[in-house]
Design a protein around this motif. Structure first.
Motif, mmCIF file in Angstrom:
data_model
loop_
_atom_site.group_PDB
_atom_site.id
_atom_site.type_symbol
_atom_site.label_atom_id
_atom_site.label_comp_id
_atom_site.label_asym_id
_atom_site.label_seq_id
_atom_site.Cartn_x
_atom_site.Cartn_y
_atom_site.Cartn_z
ATOM 1 N N ARG A 137 0.837 -1.217 0.000
ATOM 2 C CA ARG A 137 0.000 0.000 0.000
ATOM 3 C C ARG A 137 0.859 1.248 0.000
ATOM 4 O O ARG A 137 0.555 2.219 -0.694
ATOM 5 N N ALA A 138 1.945 1.235 0.782
ATOM 6 C CA ALA A 138 2.848 2.392 0.792
ATOM 7 C C ALA A 138 3.486 2.559 -0.578
ATOM 8 O O ALA A 138 3.601 3.684 -1.085
ATOM 9 N N GLY A 139 3.898 1.454 -1.189
ATOM 10 C CA GLY A 139 4.498 1.531 -2.520
ATOM 11 C C GLY A 139 3.551 2.128 -3.540
ATOM 12 O O GLY A 139 3.931 3.012 -4.324
ATOM 13 N N ALA A 140 2.300 1.689 -3.512
ATOM 14 C CA ALA A 140 1.299 2.218 -4.440
ATOM 15 C C ALA A 140 1.034 3.695 -4.178
ATOM 16 O O ALA A 140 0.891 4.494 -5.109
ATOM 17 N N PHE A 141 0.982 4.077 -2.903
ATOM 18 C CA PHE A 141 0.771 5.481 -2.546
ATOM 19 C C PHE A 141 1.890 6.350 -3.107
ATOM 20 O O PHE A 141 1.638 7.349 -3.783
ATOM 21 N N PHE A 142 3.132 5.998 -2.822
ATOM 22 C CA PHE A 142 4.249 6.826 -3.275
ATOM 23 C C PHE A 142 4.334 6.863 -4.800
ATOM 24 O O PHE A 142 4.684 7.893 -5.373
ATOM 25 N N GLU A 143 3.975 5.775 -5.451
ATOM 26 C CA GLU A 143 3.944 5.775 -6.919
ATOM 27 C C GLU A 143 2.907 6.774 -7.428
ATOM 28 O O GLU A 143 3.174 7.554 -8.341
#
Length: 153
Positions: free
Chosen positions: A126-132
């Motif tokens: 979820r953090a990865g998707a957010f930062f992307e």
């Protein structure tokens, strides 16, 4: 009319509330990803009174409040000479608040800061998707399982 959370700089009166936020919410978020013991260790290392009080004193912490209670927390800092987003967490019911916290943190960077980094665990998809979504791209993945992302200002 409901205005929603207010994002502001944290002050020394917020230190204990920020620490409790980490203990109550960050630990629960990380436990399924890295296990209870490691999640507890991470909170002890990064959400303790000395760490948070120092970051607040340096003006690196922002807090989102709703009705006087923390709804989210963000922290920036320096790693060597590089600007890094160290913490960015919101309660699940406040979707969209992470973007506001991030923009406030980036807005507090010096005018000559050309880029900012963010790190998150590989397991935290979820953090990865957010930062992307926020325009960060992967710079590298550390052997420790941490993804380092970068975004130009």
């Amino acid at each position: 009319m409901e205005s929603g959370p207010i994002v502001r700089d944290a002050n020394r009166d917020d230190v204990m509330a920020v620490c409790r936020f980490g203990e109550e919410h960050v630990r629960a978020h990380y436990a399924p990803l890295i296990g209870d013991e490691e999640a507890a260790r991470q909170v002890r290392m990064w959400w303790n009174t000395a760490n948070i009080a120092g970051a607040v004193a340096r003006g690196e912490v922002v807090i989102a409040e709703d009705g006087g209670r923390p709804a989210g927390v963000g922290q920036r800092g320096l790693d060597g000479g590089e600007h890094v987003i160290r913490k960015l967490y919101t309660l699940p019911r406040y979707r969209g608040l992470g973007s506001r916290l991030l923009e406030v943190l980036i807005g507090r960077l010096p005018a000559d800061a050309g880029r900012v980094y963010a790190e998150h665990l590989v397991a935290d998809e979820r953090a990865g998707a957010f930062f992307e979504r926020e325009g960060f791209t992967v710079e590298r993945v550390e052997p420790s399982g941490v993804v380092r992302r970068v975004r130009g200002r």
